[in-house]
Structures are given as structure tokens and as C-alpha cells.
Scaffold this motif. Structure first.
Motif, PDB file in Angstrom:
ATOM      1  N   THR A 338      70.013 103.973  -2.889  1.00 27.76           N
ATOM      2  CA  THR A 338      69.322 104.903  -1.998  1.00 27.76           C
ATOM      3  C   THR A 338      70.235 106.014  -1.499  1.00 27.76           C
ATOM      4  OG1 THR A 338      69.858 103.684   0.029  1.00 27.76           O
ATOM      5  CG2 THR A 338      67.906 102.974  -1.204  1.00 27.76           C
ATOM      6  N   GLY A 339      71.531 105.891  -1.746  1.00 29.63           N
ATOM      7  CA  GLY A 339      72.493 106.846  -1.214  1.00 29.63           C
ATOM      8  C   GLY A 339      73.255 106.276  -0.040  1.00 29.63           C
ATOM      9  N   LYS A 340      72.595 105.416   0.758  1.00 28.14           N
ATOM     10  CA  LYS A 340      73.265 104.769   1.901  1.00 28.14           C
ATOM     11  C   LYS A 340      73.528 103.292   1.633  1.00 28.14           C
ATOM     12  CE  LYS A 340      71.298 107.790   5.422  1.00 28.14           C
ATOM     13  NZ  LYS A 340      70.360 108.534   4.605  1.00 28.14           N
ATOM     14  N   ARG A 341      72.751 102.714   0.737  1.00 27.59           N
ATOM     15  CA  ARG A 341      72.920 101.293   0.436  1.00 27.59           C
ATOM     16  C   ARG A 341      72.386 101.021  -0.961  1.00 27.59           C
ATOM     17  NH1 ARG A 341      68.239  98.706   4.390  1.00 27.59           N
ATOM     18  NH2 ARG A 341      66.542 100.069   3.721  1.00 27.59           N
ATOM     19  N   SER A 342      72.625  99.781  -1.435  1.00 20.78           N
ATOM     20  CA  SER A 342      72.160  99.360  -2.754  1.00 20.78           C
ATOM     21  C   SER A 342      71.267  98.137  -2.579  1.00 20.78           C
ATOM     22  CB  SER A 342      73.342  99.033  -3.663  1.00 20.78           C
ATOM     23  OG  SER A 342      74.150 100.176  -3.833  1.00 20.78           O
ATOM     24  N   LEU A 343      70.130  98.127  -3.272  1.00 18.91           N
ATOM     25  CA  LEU A 343      69.141  97.058  -3.137  1.00 18.91           C
ATOM     26  C   LEU A 343      68.813  96.482  -4.501  1.00 18.91           C
ATOM     27  CD1 LEU A 343      66.564  98.919  -0.832  1.00 18.91           C
ATOM     28  CD2 LEU A 343      68.452  97.469  -0.073  1.00 18.91           C
ATOM     29  N   VAL A 344      68.378  95.211  -4.497  1.00 18.76           N
ATOM     30  CA  VAL A 344      67.725  94.608  -5.658  1.00 18.76           C
ATOM     31  C   VAL A 344      66.452  93.945  -5.159  1.00 18.76           C
ATOM     32  CG1 VAL A 344      69.855  94.224  -6.939  1.00 18.76           C
ATOM     33  CG2 VAL A 344      69.013  92.435  -5.430  1.00 18.76           C
ATOM     34  N   MET A 345      65.469  93.810  -6.045  1.00 16.96           N
ATOM     35  CA  MET A 345      64.211  93.146  -5.688  1.00 16.96           C
ATOM     36  C   MET A 345      64.306  91.689  -6.118  1.00 16.96           C
ATOM     37  SD  MET A 345      62.744  95.583  -4.189  1.00 16.96           S
ATOM     38  CE  MET A 345      61.299  94.627  -3.777  1.00 16.96           C
ATOM     39  N   LEU A 346      64.301  90.792  -5.124  1.00 16.45           N
ATOM     40  CA  LEU A 346      64.444  89.350  -5.357  1.00 16.45           C
ATOM     41  C   LEU A 346      63.069  88.731  -5.542  1.00 16.45           C
ATOM     42  CD1 LEU A 346      66.407  86.900  -5.359  1.00 16.45           C
ATOM     43  CD2 LEU A 346      66.002  86.721  -2.899  1.00 16.45           C
ATOM     44  N   LEU A 347      62.910  87.909  -6.589  1.00 14.63           N
ATOM     45  CA  LEU A 347      61.653  87.221  -6.869  1.00 14.63           C
ATOM     46  C   LEU A 347      61.660  85.892  -6.130  1.00 14.63           C
ATOM     47  CD1 LEU A 347      58.983  87.005  -8.410  1.00 14.63           C
ATOM     48  CD2 LEU A 347      60.259  86.111 -10.367  1.00 14.63           C
ATOM     49  N   ASN A 348      60.810  85.779  -5.061  1.00 14.96           N
ATOM     50  CA  ASN A 348      60.776  84.571  -4.229  1.00 14.96           C
ATOM     51  C   ASN A 348      59.805  83.526  -4.742  1.00 14.96           C
ATOM     52  OD1 ASN A 348      62.721  85.238  -2.354  1.00 14.96           O
ATOM     53  ND2 ASN A 348      61.288  86.413  -1.096  1.00 14.96           N
ATOM     54  N   GLY A 349      58.751  83.945  -5.377  1.00 16.90           N
ATOM     55  CA  GLY A 349      57.722  83.037  -5.873  1.00 16.90           C
ATOM     56  C   GLY A 349      56.879  83.765  -6.883  1.00 16.90           C
ATOM     57  N   GLU A 350      55.702  83.260  -7.136  1.00 18.83           N
ATOM     58  CA  GLU A 350      54.836  83.892  -8.121  1.00 18.83           C
ATOM     59  C   GLU A 350      54.379  85.260  -7.612  1.00 18.83           C
ATOM     60  OE1 GLU A 350      50.749  83.065 -10.671  1.00 18.83           O
ATOM     61  OE2 GLU A 350      51.498  81.572  -9.257  1.00 18.83           O
TER      62      GLU A 350
END
Length: 492
Positions: A338-350
């Protein structure tokens, strides 16, 4: 006959009437059932929100105070702050989403970069006139010419040498060794080479002319001598750069700079020589960073025995980086920056996803090292994550932060201040005409900013001259405090 027709007509009418009644009852029953259905499926509204500012909640519907759009309802059961956002399977299939697993691998870093050949600036000679004189002849040379060691550059007449040589010959005839030694030193101080002094002692012949020659072979970078010109003692005639070795300046991305080490191996492929691989070593890592490309300059020294390597040639370089122990890695494409931080999308369930902030290490090929934020074996989104991140933002999902990351975020919050004038106060917003925020890098302008808390605006009115202190948040600048300037009796 008429009576019979009358009876038949009455019977048909009764039948039609009966059908109408039944149809009416069926229609009424159908309407009742349809009307009753919403009551069984109606959801309770928790609050209304603006999808562009999901953190702000409202207790009734209406227009958003921030955007020209209607507020949206948030229903019971739709709150996903703890479990992330859910995307239906058909939407995910249409986006072509792919999953990946957080892995722990033994990492050996190598860095692919580009470079350009330059002259070896340590292999330079400066040819000068050691005595004042006049240029009588210049050899036909020009900058860019390749010359060998001993190449004549110019012939110079030096009048001072004549009297000094005559004095030396007179003293030599006296036979006094100490006086002869002193006269020889005087010749050296006039700039006469030892070779000419030896020749004078052997032949006794006076010569006031000197041919200035190059002391090394290479490329003439500068040539500042012309026939007929007057030379001062110490004046530079030529600058010659050796070509027995060249430098390769490699631009290494800032994020990979920590993996480079002096003495590390460099494999070089030049565009001018397809299929030829050269080998060199990192001789220096320059201290400055290129602001435009956000890269550091790494210097590799290459031998150039046959003279084929020419400054200006481009090259593809593979630098051997530091080897490290096993580390957590994810595909680089899975990271949202994002320019200020780095993210990933975590798969928690279905089909449930949660944005997680991570700390990044170096990039290794098509993977990136994860320093903090994930655990081995977790499932993440490798593609299509931008759609899911957008859905999470609209739903008001909070990014998951570890306690260490929260502490780090507080410690690294950027704060700045500037002189300003209050133009408008509206609830928890204040419009300011302010000067430049030098640390944050925002130029002077007039703009509305939210305040950290309502107390910030207490005691202030439109037109006040203030010193404004702000901090940088993910949503922009936030006013931390206002101080009246000294001219108005407040604190400076």
C-alpha cells in the motif's frame, strides 16, 4: 324449451361463480403467503455506514456526510470483524483466484540486476610540464585515442635548463664531488628528467628541449596542449585512463542491498558478446542511494586483457548474495503493497479471508521472505487478492496486527508541524491554510483535516493563527493539536 334453456344458463352461471370464489381464495392465499415471507426472512439492522469510510457508523439511514451517496445497512450476522470477509464461490471462480501455502525453505539469495561498464578511475595518469616553457611541436592525437606507454605527446622548449646545464658543466670540471652533487640536484629541481641529466654527463652537450611522453598506455581522456602555447610549471597536458581493467557499476534495488557483500562473486553477461559469461568480484559498495531508482551502486572489477570491454556497454549481472537459514516465504505476487505497509490475504475457512499485515525480508527469485505476521502452513491468496482486499475495506474489516507490529507502528508514527490559519471548523474537521510540512513532504495548501479528538478544537475560532501538529495515518493527515501563535498570546 325456454324454461330448459333458462335452467342450463343458471347452472353455468353458478359454476362460473364457484370457480371465481375458489380462484379468489387461491389468489388471496397466494398474496397472504407472499406478504408473510418477508417477515420470516427480514434481518435486523445493526447500523448504517458509508462504504468509503466504513469505520464511521450511523444510527439511521440517509445521505453520507462525506460522499454524495446513500448510507448502507449493516445487518446482524454480517459483522465479520473477527472472521474476515466472505466471498461467494462464483465470484471467486470468475476472478481466477489461486491459493498458496506459507512455506519454510532454505534460502540462498542471488540478485539479478543490470549494470554499465565504466573506466577504472584508479588507473589514471596525469601528464604535466614540470618546468615553464614553450610548446614547439604536438603529435597528432585527440581525446578518445588509444595510445601505448611512451607515446610522444609534445616537444617543449625550456630556457631555464640552458643556464642550469652550463653551470653544471662548469662545476663538473672543478672535480669537487660535493659541488657536482649539488649542481645535479639543482637540475632535478628545474624539472629535468634523470635520463637527460645522465645524457648531459656523458656527452657534455646542452639541450633545452624535452619531449613529454605518456607514462602509461590507455585512452586519452583529456588533451590540453597545442603548438605555440606557453606552459607554466605543473600545467596539465593530458589525462590518460588505463584500460587493462574496467569497472562494472551495478544498480541493486534498495530492498536487496543487505544481501550484497564485498568480495562476492558476480557473473556477467554482456549484450555485445552473446553467450559469453564473464566472472568478477564485488570490489566496493558505494554509500549513496540513487533517489530516482531507489537503488545502490555496487562496483564489480573486470579484467580487460584483450581490450574488448568498452565503457558504456550494458550487462546483465547475477550477484551471489548472503546464504541464510530456513525462512518463511510466500509468492511475491501474493503481497499487497500500500506504500505504508504490506498485506497478505489469509484464508481462515471456506471462502473466508482476512487481511494480515506482514514484515518483509529480501526477495528471492519469485518469492519473498516473511519476517513477521504469518506461520508455516497457513493458506493465503496468491492471485485475485485485490478484489478480496477491496471487499474487506468495504466491509470495514480491521487488518490483523501482532502486538509487536502495533508497538512498531506507534514508534514510527511520522509527526510534523507548520504555521497555519483556521479557515473553517466543522464538527471534528478543521480547514486550514498551512505552510509546508517538510518531514511528511506536503506542500503549502488549504485543506480540511480530521482532528484526533474533539478537544483539539476547544478554544479556537475561524481566523486564528496557529501552529498545527499533524501525524500521518493510513487515511491521510490527522491534526494532533493546535497552538495559538505568540502574536495572539498563545504558546509559540
Amino acid at each position: 324449451m325456454n324454461t330448459k334453456h333458462t335452467i342450463i344458463a343458471l347452472s353455468i352461471g353458478a359454476a362460473l361463480l364457484g370457480l371465481g370464489v375458489v380462484g379468489g381464495r387461491m389468489s388471496a392465499t397466494s398474496h397472504e403467503t407472499t406478504a408473510a415471507e418477508p417477515s420470516t426472512t427480514e434481518k435486523k439492522v445493526l447500523y448504517w455506514y458509508d462504504p468509503m469510510k466504513p469505520d464511521m457508523k450511523f444510527d439511521k439511514p440517509g445521505k453520507s456526510p462525506y460522499m454524495d451517496m446513500e448510507l448502507l445497512p449493516k445487518y446482524v450476522g454480517d459483522s465479520t470483524e473477527s472472521s474476515g470477509v466472505k466471498i461467494d464461490a462464483r465470484t471467486l471462480q470468475n476472478t481466477g483466484m489461486r491459493q498458496a501455502t506459507v512455506e519454510r525453505l532454505s534460502v540462498s539469495q542471488s540478485i539479478d540486476a543490470t549494470g554499465v561498464l565504466t573506466f577504472n578511475e584508479r588507473d589514471v595518469s596525469i601528464e604535466q610540464a614540470r618546468s615553464a616553457g614553450f610548446v614547439e611541436r604536438v603529435w597528432s592525437l585527440a581525446p578518445g585515442d588509444i595510445i601505448s606507454v611512451g607515446q610522444p605527446l609534445a616537444e617543449v622548449l625550456i630556457p631555464e635548463w640552458t643556464s642550469a646545464q652550463q653551470e653544471f658543466l662548469v662545476i663538473r670540471s672543478s672535480g669537487d664531488a660535493s659541488l657536482i652533487s649539488a649542481a645535479r640536484e639543482r637540475l632535478l629541481l628545474t624539472g629535468m628528467p634523470r635520463s637527460l641529466i645522465s645524457e648531459l654527463e656523458k656527452t657534455g652537450k646542452i639541450s633545452a628541449r624535452q619531449t613529454i611522453r605518456s607514462t602509461q598506455g590507455g585512452v586519452i581522456q583529456e588533451l590540453s596542449v597545442r603548438s605555440g602555447m606557453t606552459l607554466a610549471a605543473g600545467q596539465t597536458l593530458a589525462k590518460i585512463n588505463g584500460i587493462s581493467s574496467v569497472w562494472l557499476d551495478v544498480a541493486v534495488p534498495e530492498a536487496q542491498a543487505a544481501a550484497v557483500q564485498v568480495g562476492g562473486k558476480a557473473d556477467v553477461a554482456l549484450a555485445a558478446f552473446p553467450g559469453v559469461m564473464l566472472s568478477g568480484k564485488v570490489s566496493a559498495i558505494l554509500p549513496s542511494l540513487n533517489d530516482a531508482s531507489r537503488s545502490i551502486k555496487v562496483r564489480v572489477e573486470l579484467p580487460n586483457r584483450d581490450g574488448r570491454l568498452r565503457p558504456g556497454m550494458s550487462a546483465q549481472v547475477k550477484l551471489a548474495g548472503l546464504s541464510s537459514n530456513a525462512a518463511l516465504v510466500v509468492p511475491s505476487e501474493a503481497i499487497i503493497r500500500t506504500g505504508k505497509r504490506s498485506l497478505v490475504m489469509l484464508l481462515n475457512g471456506e471462502n473466508h479471508f482476512e487481511p494480515v499485515e506482514v514484515s518483509l525480508g529480501a526477495e528471492v527469485g519469485d518469492k519473498t521472505i516473511i519476517v513477521n505476521g504469518l506461520n508455516e502452513g497457513q493458506k493465503i491468496v496468491a492471485s485475485g487478492q485485490f478484489l478480496i482486499d477491496s471487499e474487506a475495506n468495504l466491509a470495514g474489516i480491521k487488518t490483523k496486527l501482532t502486538s509487536d507490529k502495533v508497538a512498531s507502528a506507534v514508534q514510527t508514527m511520522v509527526v510534523d508541524d507548520a504555521e497555519a490559519t483556521i479557515k473553517e471548523i466543522d464538527g471534528q474537521q478543521v480547514t486550514l491554510t498551512h505552510g509546508t510540512f517538510k518531514i511528511i513532504g506536503m506542500s503549502a495548501m488549504t485543506m480540511a483535516y480530521p482532528v484526533a479528538n474533539p478537544g483539539v478544537l476547544t478554544g479556537f475560532k475561524v481566523g486564528d493563527k496557529v501552529r498545527v501538529t499533524v501525524h500521518q495515518s493510513d487515511d491521510g493527515l490527522v491534526v494532533e493539536r493546535l497552538n495559538k501563535t505568540k502574536a495572539q498570546g498563545g504558546r509559540p
